[in-house]
Motif scaffolding. Structure first.
Motif, PDB file in Angstrom:
ATOM      1  N   LYS A 362      20.955  -3.164  26.710  1.00  0.00           N
ATOM      2  CA  LYS A 362      20.013  -4.230  27.075  1.00  0.00           C
ATOM      3  C   LYS A 362      18.572  -3.790  26.847  1.00  0.00           C
ATOM      4  N   SER A 363      18.255  -2.566  27.234  1.00  0.00           N
ATOM      5  CA  SER A 363      16.879  -2.095  27.077  1.00  0.00           C
ATOM      6  C   SER A 363      16.472  -2.030  25.611  1.00  0.00           C
ATOM      7  N   TRP A 364      17.395  -1.641  24.719  1.00  0.00           N
ATOM      8  CA  TRP A 364      17.089  -1.627  23.288  1.00  0.00           C
ATOM      9  C   TRP A 364      16.980  -3.047  22.739  1.00  0.00           C
ATOM     10  N   THR A 365      17.855  -3.922  23.186  1.00  0.00           N
ATOM     11  CA  THR A 365      17.854  -5.291  22.676  1.00  0.00           C
ATOM     12  C   THR A 365      16.585  -6.030  23.071  1.00  0.00           C
ATOM     13  N   ASN A 366      16.039  -5.704  24.213  1.00  0.00           N
ATOM     14  CA  ASN A 366      14.819  -6.372  24.670  1.00  0.00           C
ATOM     15  C   ASN A 366      13.568  -5.881  23.947  1.00  0.00           C
ATOM     16  N   LEU A 367      13.726  -4.883  23.077  1.00  0.00           N
ATOM     17  CA  LEU A 367      12.615  -4.445  22.218  1.00  0.00           C
ATOM     18  C   LEU A 367      12.751  -5.132  20.863  1.00  0.00           C
ATOM     19  N   SER A 368      11.806  -5.976  20.529  1.00  0.00           N
ATOM     20  CA  SER A 368      11.884  -6.693  19.256  1.00  0.00           C
ATOM     21  C   SER A 368      11.359  -5.821  18.120  1.00  0.00           C
ATOM     22  N   GLY A 376       6.411  -3.670  16.401  1.00  0.00           N
ATOM     23  CA  GLY A 376       7.705  -3.543  17.061  1.00  0.00           C
ATOM     24  C   GLY A 376       8.514  -2.390  16.514  1.00  0.00           C
ATOM     25  N   LEU A 377       8.512  -2.203  15.208  1.00  0.00           N
ATOM     26  CA  LEU A 377       9.238  -1.101  14.582  1.00  0.00           C
ATOM     27  C   LEU A 377       8.682   0.246  15.039  1.00  0.00           C
ATOM     28  N   SER A 378       7.360   0.310  15.172  1.00  0.00           N
ATOM     29  CA  SER A 378       6.739   1.561  15.628  1.00  0.00           C
ATOM     30  C   SER A 378       7.172   1.893  17.053  1.00  0.00           C
ATOM     31  N   SER A 379       7.276   0.869  17.904  1.00  0.00           N
ATOM     32  CA  SER A 379       7.696   1.093  19.294  1.00  0.00           C
ATOM     33  C   SER A 379       9.126   1.605  19.357  1.00  0.00           C
ATOM     34  N   VAL A 380      10.009   0.986  18.579  1.00  0.00           N
ATOM     35  CA  VAL A 380      11.408   1.403  18.584  1.00  0.00           C
ATOM     36  C   VAL A 380      11.538   2.813  18.026  1.00  0.00           C
ATOM     37  N   ARG A 381      10.807   3.085  16.939  1.00  0.00           N
ATOM     38  CA  ARG A 381      10.879   4.429  16.338  1.00  0.00           C
ATOM     39  C   ARG A 381      10.433   5.490  17.333  1.00  0.00           C
ATOM     40  N   LYS A 382       9.325   5.261  18.020  1.00  0.00           N
ATOM     41  CA  LYS A 382       8.819   6.248  18.978  1.00  0.00           C
ATOM     42  C   LYS A 382       9.803   6.464  20.124  1.00  0.00           C
ATOM     43  N   VAL A 421      24.030   7.243  10.353  1.00  0.00           N
ATOM     44  CA  VAL A 421      23.012   6.394   9.727  1.00  0.00           C
ATOM     45  C   VAL A 421      22.833   5.141  10.577  1.00  0.00           C
ATOM     46  N   VAL A 422      21.584   4.912  11.038  1.00  0.00           N
ATOM     47  CA  VAL A 422      21.317   3.841  11.998  1.00  0.00           C
ATOM     48  C   VAL A 422      20.106   3.016  11.565  1.00  0.00           C
ATOM     49  N   PRO A 423      20.239   1.690  11.413  1.00  0.00           N
ATOM     50  CA  PRO A 423      19.063   0.848  11.134  1.00  0.00           C
ATOM     51  C   PRO A 423      18.325   0.535  12.435  1.00  0.00           C
ATOM     52  N   ILE A 424      16.992   0.532  12.391  1.00  0.00           N
ATOM     53  CA  ILE A 424      16.229   0.179  13.589  1.00  0.00           C
ATOM     54  C   ILE A 424      15.528  -1.157  13.440  1.00  0.00           C
ATOM     55  N   ASP A 425      15.576  -1.764  12.263  1.00  0.00           N
ATOM     56  CA  ASP A 425      14.967  -3.085  12.101  1.00  0.00           C
ATOM     57  C   ASP A 425      16.042  -4.169  12.182  1.00  0.00           C
ATOM     58  N   VAL A 426      15.616  -5.354  12.613  1.00  0.00           N
ATOM     59  CA  VAL A 426      16.495  -6.516  12.687  1.00  0.00           C
ATOM     60  C   VAL A 426      16.149  -7.431  11.517  1.00  0.00           C
ATOM     61  N   PRO A 427      17.056  -7.583  10.539  1.00  0.00           N
ATOM     62  CA  PRO A 427      16.744  -8.380   9.352  1.00  0.00           C
ATOM     63  C   PRO A 427      16.497  -9.852   9.692  1.00  0.00           C
ATOM     64  N   GLY A 428      15.686 -10.482   8.876  1.00  0.00           N
ATOM     65  CA  GLY A 428      15.444 -11.912   9.014  1.00  0.00           C
ATOM     66  C   GLY A 428      14.110 -12.207   9.676  1.00  0.00           C
ATOM     67  N   VAL A 479      20.924  12.639  12.433  1.00  0.00           N
ATOM     68  CA  VAL A 479      20.731  11.199  12.617  1.00  0.00           C
ATOM     69  C   VAL A 479      19.676  10.738  11.631  1.00  0.00           C
ATOM     70  N   PHE A 480      20.056   9.830  10.748  1.00  0.00           N
ATOM     71  CA  PHE A 480      19.122   9.222   9.794  1.00  0.00           C
ATOM     72  C   PHE A 480      18.894   7.786  10.245  1.00  0.00           C
ATOM     73  N   PHE A 481      17.646   7.446  10.585  1.00  0.00           N
ATOM     74  CA  PHE A 481      17.364   6.054  10.928  1.00  0.00           C
ATOM     75  C   PHE A 481      16.276   5.511  10.011  1.00  0.00           C
ATOM     76  N   TYR A 482      16.389   4.244   9.720  1.00  0.00           N
ATOM     77  CA  TYR A 482      15.525   3.639   8.710  1.00  0.00           C
ATOM     78  C   TYR A 482      15.077   2.256   9.166  1.00  0.00           C
ATOM     79  N   ALA A 483      13.983   1.746   8.563  1.00  0.00           N
ATOM     80  CA  ALA A 483      13.320   0.539   9.059  1.00  0.00           C
ATOM     81  C   ALA A 483      13.222  -0.567   8.025  1.00  0.00           C
ATOM     82  N   ASP A 484      14.055  -0.523   6.982  1.00  0.00           N
ATOM     83  CA  ASP A 484      13.946  -1.568   5.956  1.00  0.00           C
ATOM     84  C   ASP A 484      15.307  -2.127   5.554  1.00  0.00           C
ATOM     85  N   GLU A 485      16.213  -2.266   6.516  1.00  0.00           N
ATOM     86  CA  GLU A 485      17.486  -2.919   6.225  1.00  0.00           C
ATOM     87  C   GLU A 485      17.245  -4.346   5.745  1.00  0.00           C
ATOM     88  N   GLY A 486      16.240  -5.017   6.336  1.00  0.00           N
ATOM     89  CA  GLY A 486      15.922  -6.384   5.933  1.00  0.00           C
ATOM     90  C   GLY A 486      15.349  -6.487   4.539  1.00  0.00           C
TER      91      GLY A 486
END
Length: 716
Positions: A362-368, A376-382, A421-428, A479-486
């Motif tokens: 829930k805490s991750w989902t509430n971060l856009s 928003g991507l910077s907040s999730v990455r940090k 491998v984990v995406p941190i951005d929400v496409p769309g 852990v590889f995480f990336y911010a351009d799945e969209g």
């Protein structure tokens, strides 16, 4: 285990409020003592009112369990809200829902609450009970030959409501009248047994244990335990003596009768049987309390304390006997539940923290963090970097570009290990307000909850379980995480390819399929940007050839011929826009066309045919075609070491597992062919990338368990 303490106190949340209202309530202090006692037993505890919202609250608190996981359980204190059958309401709901609960079933409560039926059953079993009669109304004739003094009490009430000694006809009629007007129900009239009052509490099932008898010493006044006594309103103190000063023979006799009564009414887990013992030492059963009070001054608590069982020990003992009844005698057997291996400890650690896992999700989902939302991507990455740092992982600078791709590794390093491998951005693009986080029995909803957040939560949960067991530092994990799945990994794919080449295997945390299926084959995708320009034309003017928009639409209709289900290739228009001046026809058309495929040669052939289709249709027209993303496919392999290891652990711990292929391209395509890779390891999804995106609730813990088991060591 998860335990919901269910009671009735303040809430009257029902559809309609009418009929006989409940007068029994548990005190807040007793509820607090039960909650704290259960927490001392290592349980996760929440309290709920037993009203119409109970089903939703329990669905939220204790979803369906996975195989081998201890199920949730209800500690039932509910007397109900209204109606003559109010004791049965919550147990009936729980049986319908399939949730185990402490205490007797609805059929036992129905029998015990009806004092007349109870006495008839006792008589049929040859158990001693005072002679009685039932008067429906104040003027009903008393046909039975009863000897005064008599006791009058409501037929279907508890807690000594309406209890009174009467010595003659006038007092009898007055007592029945009060009960009839107050409770609107028949009156039980029984002979008063002059002598001593003794309670026997019982715990267990097969066998049931009778605790030492408790004698009630009333002092001055009526020698019965009135409602006013129980509520400290009578002006006297009723003393409890345990063990009751009875002879050994008398003690064994009342304990034996209590057990027989318990079994006659098919009670479960605990109860209390109330006796009167006459001057000759003959015991008589007055009634059965199928929900023996757990108030600090109750006979059950008093007797347990005399046995050296404090409050926390008592409530946890009730949990033990309930679990034994539902799940067998070996449920709490130390040998069968002893955690001998790391795998056992990981399984227990994760399956007993499901609530915290869902809170984390829930805490991750509430971060856009939409793809275009840099802040928003910077907040999730940090935040993710902070979590990884707490897990003692370190950033790998050579595998990080600092803009769209980041790689972290354990102390043992990534080389030769497993890369997550984990995406941190929400496409769309966001349209309107984001979907709020909410839980149902099987699905959890929220923005990006399946496409990104479930993968993050699953990976972190598995890593934390390993760290808590002091195993993470020694595992070779990255852990590889990336911010351009969209954006189709336009900027991060090269870095992922480089990081994956360091690893022995790669697990992509994208959504899988229900029933525990991961993805071992995904189509690749190529996206093309097409522009067609022509002269502006007036509306209605006959032109030859066609205007640019009409021409473009005719060409896109021919794209369907390039698709083939048999060849596993599909070509489709994903987006189309036009530009025009005022009332003129469009002079520019732009579109995005996608090709999904497994065979590279077929994809190249489709590209060539597409270029032919969109050659300029007439003089003055121009067309431009540019490939904007290219995501290679993930192809099935005959021998797959990752699948073999996962299948091993899934079978060992009875976790659902299987494989499936997918039409959607993911980061798995960027992994070099020589590196074993699976995708779809995050929980299953539905309505992916839509405002109603959801993830399968049970798979959150299932995936976390399986990932932790996979990472901890090679199976033997």
């Amino acid at each position: 285990m998860k335990i919901a303490v269910v009671y009735n106190r303040e809430s009257q949340a029902v559809i309609n409020l009418f009929g006989t209202q409940n007068r029994e309530k548990y005190g807040l202090e007793t509820i607090r003592l039960i909650r704290e006692g259960l927490k001392k037993g290592g349980h996760e505890v929440k309290t709920f009112e037993g009203d119409k919202n109970l089903i939703q609250n329990l669905e939220d608190f204790m979803p369906s369990v996975i195989s081998g996981e201890r199920p949730g359980l209800v500690f039932n204190l509910s007397y109900g809200i209204q109606g003559r059958g109010r004791y049965m309401h919550v147990p009936g709901m729980l049986e319908m829902l399939g949730i185990p609960y402490v205490g007797s079933g609805p059929e036992t409560h129905a029998l015990a609450l009806d004092k007349v039926v109870t006495k008839i059953l006792l008589m049929q079993q040859g158990l001693p009970t005072p002679k009685f009669a039932v008067l429906d109304k104040p003027d009903s004739p008393l046909r039975e030959n009863l000897t005064y003094p008599l006791i009058v009490k409501p037929k279907d009430e508890a807690v000594s409501f309406g209890l009174k000694i009467v010595h003659n006809e006038d007092e009898l009629r007055e007592g029945v009248k009060v009960i009839y007007e107050t409770y609107n129900e028949p009156t039980l009239v029984e002979e008063y047994i002059e002598g001593r009052e003794v309670n026997v509490a019982l715990i267990g099932n097969n066998p049931v244990e009778a605790l030492p008898p408790v004698e009630l010493v009333f002092g001055e006044g009526p020698q019965i335990y009135t409602f006013e006594d129980k509520k400290n309103q009578s002006g006297r103190t009723v003393e409890k003596v345990c063990p009751a000063p009875l002879s050994d023979e008398e003690t064994e006799r009342v304990k034996e009768l209590a057990v027989q009564t318990f079994n006659a009414l098919h009670c479960h887990d605990s109860a209390r049987v109330d006796f009167r013992i006459d001057r000759d030492g003959n015991p008589y059963i007055l009634e059965v309390n199928s929900m023996a009070s757990l108030g600090a001054d109750g006979s059950l608590v008093f007797a347990a304390d005399k046995l050296g069982m404090d409050y926390a020990a008592l409530v946890n003992r009730l949990i033990d006997v309930t679990c034994e009844r539902y799940f067998g005698k070996d449920f709490f057997d130390q040998e069968s539940h002893e955690m001998n291996t790391t795998a056992d400890k990981l399984f227990k650690r994760l399956t007993t923290t499901r609530g915290r896992l869902e809170d984390e999700l829930k805490s991750w989902t509430n971060l856009s963090s939409r793809t275009e939302d840099a802040v928003g991507l910077s907040s999730v990455r940090k935040r993710l970097e902070e979590r990884l740092a707490k897990l003692s992982l370190k950033e790998v600078p050579k595998l990080t570009n600092g803009r769209s791709a980041w790689t972290w590794e354990t102390k043992a390093g990534l080389k030769g290990g497993t890369l997550l491998v984990v995406p941190i951005d929400v496409p769309g693009k966001r349209t309107g307000y984001p979907l709020s986080f909410r839980k149902e029995q099987e699905w959890i909803y929220g923005e990006g909850v399946a496409s990104s957040r479930a993968g993050i939560t699953t990976a972190l949960a598995a890593l934390k379980a390993l760290k808590d067991d002091k195993k993470l530092a020694g595992t070779k994990t990255g852990v590889f995480f990336y911010a351009d799945e969209g954006r189709g990994m336009r900027y991060s794919s090269a870095m992922l390819e480089k990081a994956a080449s360091e690893a022995a295997d790669v697990i992509v945390m994208q959504p899988g399929f229900v029933e525990g299926k991961v993805v071992d084959q995904r189509r690749g995708s190529r996206e093309y940007h097409i522009i067609a320009e022509g002269d502006p034309e007036r509306v209605g003017r006959k032109s030859e050839p066609l205007d640019v928009l009409t021409w473009f639409l005719d060409q896109t209709a021919s794209l369907r011929e390039l698709s083939s289900r048999r060849k596993k290739i599909a070509v489709s228009v994903q987006d189309i826009q036009s530009e025009r001046y005022s009332v003129l026809m469009p002079h520019r058309v732009t579109a995005t066309i996608a090709v999904t495929y497994l065979d590279d040669k077929l994809a190249e052939q489709a590209e060539e045919q597409m270029k032919k289709l969109f050659r300029p249709g007439r003089t003055g027209m121009k067309t431009y075609i540019e490939q904007i993303t290219a995501r290679p496919p993930l192809r099935q392999k005959k021998s797959h070491p990752i699948l073999e290891r996962l299948e091993h652990w899934a079978k060992a711990y009875q976790l659902p597992f299987g494989t499936e292929s997918s039409l959607l391209a993911t980061a798995s395509g960027a992994v070099p062919d020589g590196t074993p890779c699976i995708c779809g390891f995050a929980p299953a999804s539905r309505r992916l990338y839509t405002p109603d995106e959801a993830m399968h609730r049970s798979e959150l813990v299932q995936r976390a368990v399986l990932l932790a088991l996979y990472l901890q060591e090679e199976p033997t």
